[in-house]
Design an enzyme around this catalytic site. Structure first.
Site, PDB file in Angstrom:
ATOM      1  N   LYS A 241       0.841  -1.205   0.000  1.00  0.00           N
ATOM      2  CA  LYS A 241       0.000   0.000   0.000  1.00  0.00           C
ATOM      3  C   LYS A 241       0.871   1.249   0.000  1.00  0.00           C
ATOM      4  O   LYS A 241       1.937   1.256   0.614  1.00  0.00           O
ATOM      5  CB  LYS A 241      -0.851   0.036   1.283  1.00  0.00           C
TER       6      LYS A 241
ATOM      7  N   ARG B  20     -10.393 -11.339   2.570  1.00  0.00           N
ATOM      8  CA  ARG B  20     -11.352 -12.329   2.046  1.00  0.00           C
ATOM      9  C   ARG B  20     -10.733 -13.731   2.022  1.00  0.00           C
ATOM     10  O   ARG B  20     -11.446 -14.727   2.074  1.00  0.00           O
ATOM     11  CB  ARG B  20     -11.835 -11.892   0.659  1.00  0.00           C
TER      12      ARG B  20
HETATM   13  N1  BES Z   1      -8.058  -3.704   4.770  1.00  0.00           N
HETATM   14  C1  BES Z   1      -8.237  -3.338   3.407  1.00  0.00           C
HETATM   15  C2  BES Z   1      -9.525  -2.583   3.161  1.00  0.00           C
HETATM   16  C3  BES Z   1      -9.685  -1.234   3.779  1.00  0.00           C
HETATM   17  C4  BES Z   1      -8.919  -0.179   3.331  1.00  0.00           C
HETATM   18  C5  BES Z   1     -10.655  -1.040   4.714  1.00  0.00           C
HETATM   19  C6  BES Z   1      -9.099   1.071   3.891  1.00  0.00           C
HETATM   20  C7  BES Z   1     -10.836   0.188   5.270  1.00  0.00           C
HETATM   21  C8  BES Z   1     -10.054   1.232   4.863  1.00  0.00           C
HETATM   22  C9  BES Z   1      -8.267  -4.563   2.534  1.00  0.00           C
HETATM   23  O1  BES Z   1      -7.480  -5.612   2.919  1.00  0.00           O
HETATM   24  C10 BES Z   1      -7.796  -4.120   1.177  1.00  0.00           C
HETATM   25  O2  BES Z   1      -6.670  -3.763   1.081  1.00  0.00           O
HETATM   26  N2  BES Z   1      -8.679  -4.152   0.197  1.00  0.00           N
HETATM   27  C11 BES Z   1      -8.369  -3.727  -1.110  1.00  0.00           C
HETATM   28  C12 BES Z   1      -8.935  -4.747  -2.049  1.00  0.00           C
HETATM   29  C13 BES Z   1      -8.442  -4.618  -3.463  1.00  0.00           C
HETATM   30  C14 BES Z   1      -6.981  -4.992  -3.531  1.00  0.00           C
HETATM   31  C15 BES Z   1      -9.258  -5.530  -4.340  1.00  0.00           C
HETATM   32  C16 BES Z   1      -8.999  -2.365  -1.346  1.00  0.00           C
HETATM   33  O3  BES Z   1     -10.109  -2.118  -0.858  1.00  0.00           O
HETATM   34  O4  BES Z   1      -8.370  -1.542  -1.991  1.00  0.00           O
HETATM   35 MN    MN Z   2      -5.480  -5.448   2.181  1.00  0.00          MN
END
Ligand code: BES
Ligand code: MN
Ligand code: ZN
Length: 478
Positions: free
Chosen positions: A238, A312
């Site tokens: 990230k 997930r």
């Molecule tokens: N933990 C994150 C989702 C998240 C991000 C929740 C910011 C609350 C605030 C999750 O693991 C994630 O990184 N999801 C990605 C999924 C994508 C790679 C398909 C997202 O939401 O960008």
């Molecule tokens: Mn994630």
């Protein structure tokens, strides 16, 4: 917590006023107080408060303005604001706000501070338990929420897979729940390969906590919570701004534990099972990679389209395990997607279920408990977005659209036998302080579900502390 009413005479009365009731309440005040409120420019605008002095300069009473009864958006938690603004001392409600129980609960929730690393200064205002409310129940709910907030607020250096496991086991032990943990390599032997793959690069081993509480023959309710202690994104790392808050990525686990705490403390007559897959999504030589393919607990093969869609994956194994005993109700909580925030913002988590009656109940209890959630669809036509060319399923849809829905559809592939399943895509964080919700970690949807489960399954055991629960349960449960 709440002060019991023996000391109520000494407490400062708080008068709730609305646009309509203010003229009458004003007239009932001593002339000097009327004059003081006027001189201070007090108006009955929702959220405004006014301290009224007595003859010796003491605080004689407090006025607090709430919305008119006809106002479309009444915030039942608004009175909690007082807990954060009044001087230290003992207070009582002199008349009724819109919802006395929620007002008292909001007081407790507003007073919360995260003081693990910074002690907050001294005394704070305290509230007498209002007449006619179930004070023990309000405190039980507040304790659950506070437990969850503390877990979320604790940074990942102190809230890692080991310490989150310990927190879950401590809660289980307090209620004499039967608990087990599967860690590290043992996850592979237990056929939980996705939890292992996501968590194997971290210093602290990935693990699954599994605890059960209550009578075997009671209705089976299973809670699953995403316990990602820190989400760096993995090899699909990230950017800084997106990583900054990722200590809260175990917010689903915290929420499941908060709800479990309320249920177990109340001794609700259900057979509760709690499954918490716990990992850190870290980067190391042995990290799982984009393009890898793993077998899941359920047997479906999963191609990793993105290592940042890790939640997930660990939920897939935990849900498949939960599904094997076909519980009556399966509830999961997860800070699963940024897309859920884009759609509904931080304060309104979406939920997904195929059970229309459950969805209606959840919506209603959410509104009544000031714990709002919003149903989004498990939209079948989007299911095909998860197809993989080389495996049964990809963990991402590949496109920019409907990210929260496709994540929920991914999870649905792992739930087959359960009578009723609901998934909450929560944010677990309050960006800016509101009544009842101080800035920081937040437990979303647990309060509404506690109310719902209590209404569905009833209370046969009188409210009590963890310690006397066993005794009272032995008396009332055959
Ligand atoms: N933990 C994150 C989702 C998240 C991000 C929740 C910011 C609350 C605030 C999750 O693991 C994630 O990184 N999801 C990605 C999924 C994508 C790679 C398909 C997202 O939401 O960008
Ligand atoms: Mn994630
Ligand atoms: Zn995550």
């Amino acid at each position: 917590m709440l002060v019991r009413s023996e000391s109520a005479q000494a407490a400062v009365p708080i008068w709730f006023v609305t646009k309509e009731t203010w003229p009458r309440i004003r007239e009932s005040l001593p002339l000097s107080a009327q004059g003081f409120a006027g001189a201070c420019g007090f108006e009955p605008k929702p959220g405004r408060s006014q301290i009224l002095p007595g003859p010796d300069g003491e605080i004689a009473a407090v006025l607090f303005a709430i919305e008119s009864v006809e106002t479309r958006t009444r915030d039942f938690l608004l009175p909690g604001q007082l807990a954060a603004s009044l001087p230290p001392g003992l207070y009582r409600f002199a008349n009724s706000p819109h919802d006395t129980s929620l007002a008292a609960l909001s007081w407790l929730l507003s007073a919360y501070r995260f003081h693990r690393y910074k002690t907050s200064s001294g005394d704070h205002p305290r509230l007498c338990a209002p007449d006619g409310v179930d004070a023990a129940r309000i405190e039980r709910i507040a304790r659950g929420v506070i437990l969850g907030r503390d877990l979320i607020n604790t940074p990942a250096n102190d809230m890692n897979p080991e310490t989150l496991e310990a927190a879950a086991l401590t809660l289980a032990a307090q209620h004499h729940a039967e608990a087990g943990v599967t860690r590290g390599e043992a996850l592979l032997e237990a056929n939980l390969p996705l939890i292992h793959a996501v968590g194997r690069a971290a210093e602290k081993e990935p693990r699954l906590v599994d605890f059960s509480f209550g009578n075997e023959s009671a209705p089976k309710v299973t809670l699953v919570g995403k316990g990602v202690c820190f989400d760096s994104g993995g090899l699909d790392i990230k950017p800084d701004a997106a990583m900054l808050l990722m200590k809260k990525d175990m917010g689903g686990a915290a929420t499941a534990l908060a709800l479990a705490s309320m249920i177990m403390e109340a001794g609700l007559p259900i057979r509760l099972r709690v499954l918490i897959p716990i990992v850190e999504n870290a980067i190391s030589a042995n990290a799982f990679r984009p393009g890898d393919v793993y077998e899941s607990h359920k047997g479906l093969s999963i191609e990793i389209g993105n290592t940042d869609a890790e939640g997930r994956l660990i939920l897939a194994d935990a849900l498949a395990l939960a599904d094997e005993e076909s519980p009556d109700l399966l509830i999961d909580f997860a800070t699963l997607t940024g897309a859920a925030r884009v759609a509904l913002g931080p304060d309104l988590p979406p939920f997904y279920t195929m059970d229309d009656a459950l969805a209606a109940d959840i919506g209603r209890f959410g509104t009544d408990a000031a714990d709002p959630v919003w149903r989004l669809p498990l939209w079948d036509p989007y299911d095909s977005l998860l197809e993989s060319k080389i495996a049964d399923l990809n963990n991402i849809s590949g496109g920019p659209f409907a990210g929260s829905i496709t994540a929920a559809l991914f999870l649905r592939r792992f739930v087959e036998r359960t009578a009723s399943w609901v998934h909450f895509d929560i944010y677990a964080w309050t960006p800016k302080t509101k009544p009842g919700r101080p800035e920081g970690g937040e437990v979303q949807a647990a309060r509404l579900l506690y109310d719902l489960l209590e209404a569905r399954y009833g209370t046969t055991v009188p409210a009590g502390t963890p310690d006397n629960w066993e005794k009272s349960a032995a008396e009332t449960v055959p």
